[in-house]
Design a protein around this motif. Structure first.
Motif, PDB file in Angstrom:
ATOM      1  N   VAL A  71       0.866  -1.188   0.000  1.00 22.07           N
ATOM      2  CA  VAL A  71       0.000   0.000   0.000  1.00 22.07           C
ATOM      3  C   VAL A  71       0.893   1.225   0.000  1.00 22.07           C
ATOM      4  N   VAL A  72       0.329   2.366  -0.343  1.00 24.15           N
ATOM      5  CA  VAL A  72       1.079   3.613  -0.305  1.00 24.15           C
ATOM      6  C   VAL A  72       1.101   4.128   1.134  1.00 24.15           C
ATOM      7  N   GLU A  73       2.287   4.484   1.599  1.00 26.41           N
ATOM      8  CA  GLU A  73       2.413   5.162   2.885  1.00 26.41           C
ATOM      9  C   GLU A  73       2.956   6.557   2.616  1.00 26.41           C
ATOM     10  N   GLY A  74       2.196   7.552   3.050  1.00 28.76           N
ATOM     11  CA  GLY A  74       2.522   8.931   2.742  1.00 28.76           C
ATOM     12  C   GLY A  74       3.406   9.565   3.786  1.00 28.76           C
ATOM     13  N   GLY A  75       4.397  10.325   3.315  1.00 28.59           N
ATOM     14  CA  GLY A  75       5.261  11.062   4.217  1.00 28.59           C
ATOM     15  C   GLY A  75       5.974  10.160   5.198  1.00 28.59           C
ATOM     16  N   CYS A  76       6.309  10.703   6.346  1.00 27.37           N
ATOM     17  CA  CYS A  76       6.878   9.896   7.433  1.00 27.37           C
ATOM     18  C   CYS A  76       6.925  10.743   8.698  1.00 27.37           C
ATOM     19  N   VAL A 125      -0.814   7.231  -6.590  1.00 30.00           N
ATOM     20  CA  VAL A 125      -1.705   6.573  -5.626  1.00 30.00           C
ATOM     21  C   VAL A 125      -2.760   5.746  -6.353  1.00 30.00           C
ATOM     22  N   ALA A 126      -3.319   6.278  -7.428  1.00 28.14           N
ATOM     23  CA  ALA A 126      -4.331   5.540  -8.183  1.00 28.14           C
ATOM     24  C   ALA A 126      -3.742   4.261  -8.771  1.00 28.14           C
ATOM     25  N   ALA A 127      -2.533   4.342  -9.341  1.00 26.95           N
ATOM     26  CA  ALA A 127      -1.910   3.164  -9.933  1.00 26.95           C
ATOM     27  C   ALA A 127      -1.561   2.129  -8.879  1.00 26.95           C
ATOM     28  N   PHE A 128      -1.247   2.583  -7.658  1.00 29.76           N
ATOM     29  CA  PHE A 128      -0.843   1.679  -6.590  1.00 29.76           C
ATOM     30  C   PHE A 128      -2.021   1.149  -5.780  1.00 29.76           C
ATOM     31  N   GLY A 129      -3.238   1.371  -6.253  1.00 29.49           N
ATOM     32  CA  GLY A 129      -4.397   0.767  -5.619  1.00 29.49           C
ATOM     33  C   GLY A 129      -5.296   1.721  -4.876  1.00 29.49           C
ATOM     34  N   GLY A 130      -4.908   2.983  -4.740  1.00 25.60           N
ATOM     35  CA  GLY A 130      -5.778   3.980  -4.146  1.00 25.60           C
ATOM     36  C   GLY A 130      -5.760   4.046  -2.638  1.00 25.60           C
ATOM     37  N   GLN A 131      -5.146   3.097  -1.957  1.00 24.12           N
ATOM     38  CA  GLN A 131      -5.127   3.091  -0.496  1.00 24.12           C
ATOM     39  C   GLN A 131      -3.879   3.800   0.000  1.00 24.12           C
ATOM     40  N   VAL A 132      -4.051   4.764   0.900  1.00 24.74           N
ATOM     41  CA  VAL A 132      -2.920   5.507   1.458  1.00 24.74           C
ATOM     42  C   VAL A 132      -3.002   5.472   2.977  1.00 24.74           C
ATOM     43  N   GLU A 133      -1.879   5.194   3.603  1.00 21.47           N
ATOM     44  CA  GLU A 133      -1.786   5.201   5.057  1.00 21.47           C
ATOM     45  C   GLU A 133      -0.632   6.100   5.473  1.00 21.47           C
ATOM     46  N   ALA A 167      10.391  15.247   9.811  1.00 23.20           N
ATOM     47  CA  ALA A 167       9.248  14.527   9.256  1.00 23.20           C
ATOM     48  C   ALA A 167       9.051  14.957   7.806  1.00 23.20           C
ATOM     49  N   ALA A 168       8.173  14.237   7.103  1.00 21.83           N
ATOM     50  CA  ALA A 168       7.871  14.572   5.704  1.00 21.83           C
ATOM     51  C   ALA A 168       6.365  14.590   5.512  1.00 21.83           C
ATOM     52  N   ARG A 169       5.870  15.649   4.889  1.00 27.12           N
ATOM     53  CA  ARG A 169       4.449  15.721   4.562  1.00 27.12           C
ATOM     54  C   ARG A 169       4.152  14.815   3.373  1.00 27.12           C
ATOM     55  N   PRO A 170       2.926  14.289   3.262  1.00 25.52           N
ATOM     56  CA  PRO A 170       2.604  13.359   2.170  1.00 25.52           C
ATOM     57  C   PRO A 170       2.553  13.991   0.784  1.00 25.52           C
ATOM     58  N   GLY A 171       2.083  15.229   0.690  1.00 30.62           N
ATOM     59  CA  GLY A 171       1.961  15.866  -0.628  1.00 30.62           C
ATOM     60  C   GLY A 171       0.873  15.262  -1.489  1.00 30.62           C
ATOM     61  N   LEU A 172      -0.224  14.826  -0.871  1.00 25.27           N
ATOM     62  CA  LEU A 172      -1.278  14.128  -1.605  1.00 25.27           C
ATOM     63  C   LEU A 172      -2.089  15.037  -2.521  1.00 25.27           C
ATOM     64  N   ASP A 173      -1.878  16.347  -2.415  1.00 24.86           N
ATOM     65  CA  ASP A 173      -2.624  17.266  -3.270  1.00 24.86           C
ATOM     66  C   ASP A 173      -1.971  17.452  -4.638  1.00 24.86           C
ATOM     67  N   GLN A 174      -0.806  16.863  -4.866  1.00 25.54           N
ATOM     68  CA  GLN A 174      -0.103  17.033  -6.126  1.00 25.54           C
ATOM     69  C   GLN A 174      -0.652  16.067  -7.188  1.00 25.54           C
ATOM     70  N   PRO A 175      -0.872  16.545  -8.425  1.00 27.20           N
ATOM     71  CA  PRO A 175      -1.440  15.670  -9.466  1.00 27.20           C
ATOM     72  C   PRO A 175      -0.615  14.410  -9.732  1.00 27.20           C
ATOM     73  N   PHE A 194       2.019   2.846 -13.306  1.00 27.97           N
ATOM     74  CA  PHE A 194       2.203   4.259 -12.998  1.00 27.97           C
ATOM     75  C   PHE A 194       3.214   4.906 -13.932  1.00 27.97           C
ATOM     76  N   LEU A 195       4.320   4.233 -14.183  1.00 28.25           N
ATOM     77  CA  LEU A 195       5.378   4.836 -15.001  1.00 28.25           C
ATOM     78  C   LEU A 195       4.928   5.095 -16.437  1.00 28.25           C
ATOM     79  N   THR A 196       3.930   4.357 -16.907  1.00 28.31           N
ATOM     80  CA  THR A 196       3.447   4.547 -18.275  1.00 28.31           C
ATOM     81  C   THR A 196       2.171   5.358 -18.342  1.00 28.31           C
ATOM     82  N   ALA A 197       1.599   5.742 -17.177  1.00 33.90           N
ATOM     83  CA  ALA A 197       0.336   6.469 -17.148  1.00 33.90           C
ATOM     84  C   ALA A 197       0.542   7.898 -17.650  1.00 33.90           C
ATOM     85  N   GLN A 198      -0.250   8.310 -18.613  1.00 35.40           N
ATOM     86  CA  GLN A 198      -0.166   9.659 -19.145  1.00 35.40           C
ATOM     87  C   GLN A 198      -0.973  10.627 -18.270  1.00 35.40           C
ATOM     88  N   PRO A 199      -0.493  11.874 -18.169  1.00 36.64           N
ATOM     89  CA  PRO A 199      -1.282  12.871 -17.413  1.00 36.64           C
ATOM     90  C   PRO A 199      -2.680  13.014 -17.988  1.00 36.64           C
TER      91      PRO A 199
END
Length: 376
Positions: free
Chosen positions: A180-185, A311-319, A297-305, A370-375
């Motif tokens: 799963v995606v883990e945001g920041g730290c 996150v979408a390519a990795f399943g959409g779940q973020v912790e 610490a590190a902020r997640p930055g989840l507001d960035q496109p 994710f690496l091949t996903a177009q904007p």
């Protein structure tokens, strides 16, 4: 971008590197990496193997900086993504060579983080061989000494000496997250609280002041402390303040005149290091406090496109990432960073460390998607 000159120590004196075949499935590549012992400080052989494997792809620009390997594409894409992972492990615990039991690969570093490194190398192979056309430019970091004191961390050294190499629009650390995606730290800070007494003969203890006894109110403050639970960008970070070591005493017949309590503060990414230090000094007001180690610490930055695409390519779940990772090095440069890997953080550093091979395969597919996903 031109890369700095190589700093490759004693390359001529070392044996020929083990050959890594990056065309093999990620599960097999994970086993090959695990079987290359690389306890912190002993990463030369695995670094040689990674460097040699990557140099087979002319389309990748590869540079060796000590026991750090940096590879880059220059495809002219509008966005750049970093894939970073450390090559070292904690000391082995009778768990080499690797074994496979019931669909799990067991071995030192299987989760932390050679299964993640395998995904990095697979992406490098597919991009370097022309089998994968990424929508972004890529930078790979393979670095040493993550599991030991921060001043020896290879990524820290590169960030200090060549910060331009870290520049990107997103960094993904292939640290163990169980798919799963883990945001920041969290940030982490260690401090020593010192108590000073007066030495005396234990037969005449009233002539002295026992410094160990003076530690009681410090321990009481720790026991009574209620750690904060903090929401940052929709993720819940649980803080922690704990004693992790205590020392004191002179001899069996001496009243001790000194006692030191080491505490570790894990703080949420809503706080800077300065704010975390103020919090520590407030808790231990009236006592001598020395900060001995700190990492932001590190902020997640989840507001960035670009982060949302990942996150979408990795399943959409973020912790929330409950722990410190090198994503903080990128966050400190203003680069949003995520943790993502098939490794299980709850199995890291254990003698029975293992990784789910089916999850390795799924995580590789997600990364390549994710690496091949177009904007949009």
């Amino acid at each position: 971008m031109a890369l700095p000159s190589a700093q490759h120590p004693n390359s001529a004196s070392r044996a020929a590197p083990v050959r890594l075949d990056l065309s093999t499935p990620a599960t097999e590549l994970t086993a090959a990496l695990v079987d290359l012992e690389s306890v912190s400080g002993n990463e030369a052989a695995i670094t040689d193997a990674v460097e040699t494997a990557l140099r087979r792809y002319p389309s990748l620009s590869v540079q060796r900086l000590g026991n750090v390997v940096v590879a880059r594409t220059e495809l002219g894409r509008s966005e750049r993504v970093v894939l970073a992972g450390h090559l070292d492990t904690v000391p082995i615990a009778g768990n080499l060579p690797s074994t496979v039991v019931d669909g799990r690969l067991f071995g030192c570093g299987a989760s932390d983080m050679k299964s993640g490194v395998a995904l990095q190398l697979r992406a490098a192979h597919l991009v370097g061989s022309g089998a994968l056309e990424p929508a972004v430019d890529l930078t790979w970091f393979f670095y040493d000494c993550e599991e030991i004191e921060a001043e020896r961390n290879g990524l820290r050294r590169v960030a200090a000496e060549h910060p331009e190499l870290l520049r990107a629009d997103l960094a993904i650390l292939l640290e163990a997250t169980n798919g799963v995606v883990e945001g920041g730290c969290q940030g982490t800070m260690r401090a020593v609280v010192s108590l000073t007494g007066r030495r005396a003969h234990s037969a005449r203890s009233w002539l002295g002041v026992n410094a160990i006894h003076l530690a009681a109110p410090v321990l009481r403050r720790l026991a009574d402390y209620a750690p904060a639970v903090v929401d940052v960008e929709g993720l819940t970070y649980r803080e922690g303040l704990n004693a992790v070591a205590i020392s004191g005493g002179v001899a069996g017949n001496v009243i001790p005149d000194g006692c030191q309590i080491t505490v570790n503060y894990r703080f949420a990414p809503d706080k800077s290091e300065a704010e975390a230090e103020r919090q520590l000094r407030t808790v231990f007001d009236g006592f001598a406090v020395e900060i001995v180690d700190s990492a932001p610490a590190a902020r997640p930055g989840l507001d960035q496109p670009l982060v949302r695409r990942a996150v979408a390519a990795f399943g959409g779940q973020v912790e929330a990432k409950l722990g410190w990772t090198d994503v903080a090095r990128f966050s400190g440069l203003g680069i949003p960073a995520l943790n993502f890997s098939p490794g299980d953080p709850n199995l890291a550093h254990r003698a029975d460390e293992s990784v789910d091979l089916a999850l390795v395969e799924r995580s590789e597919r997600a990364l390549l998607e994710f690496l091949t996903a177009q904007p949009a």
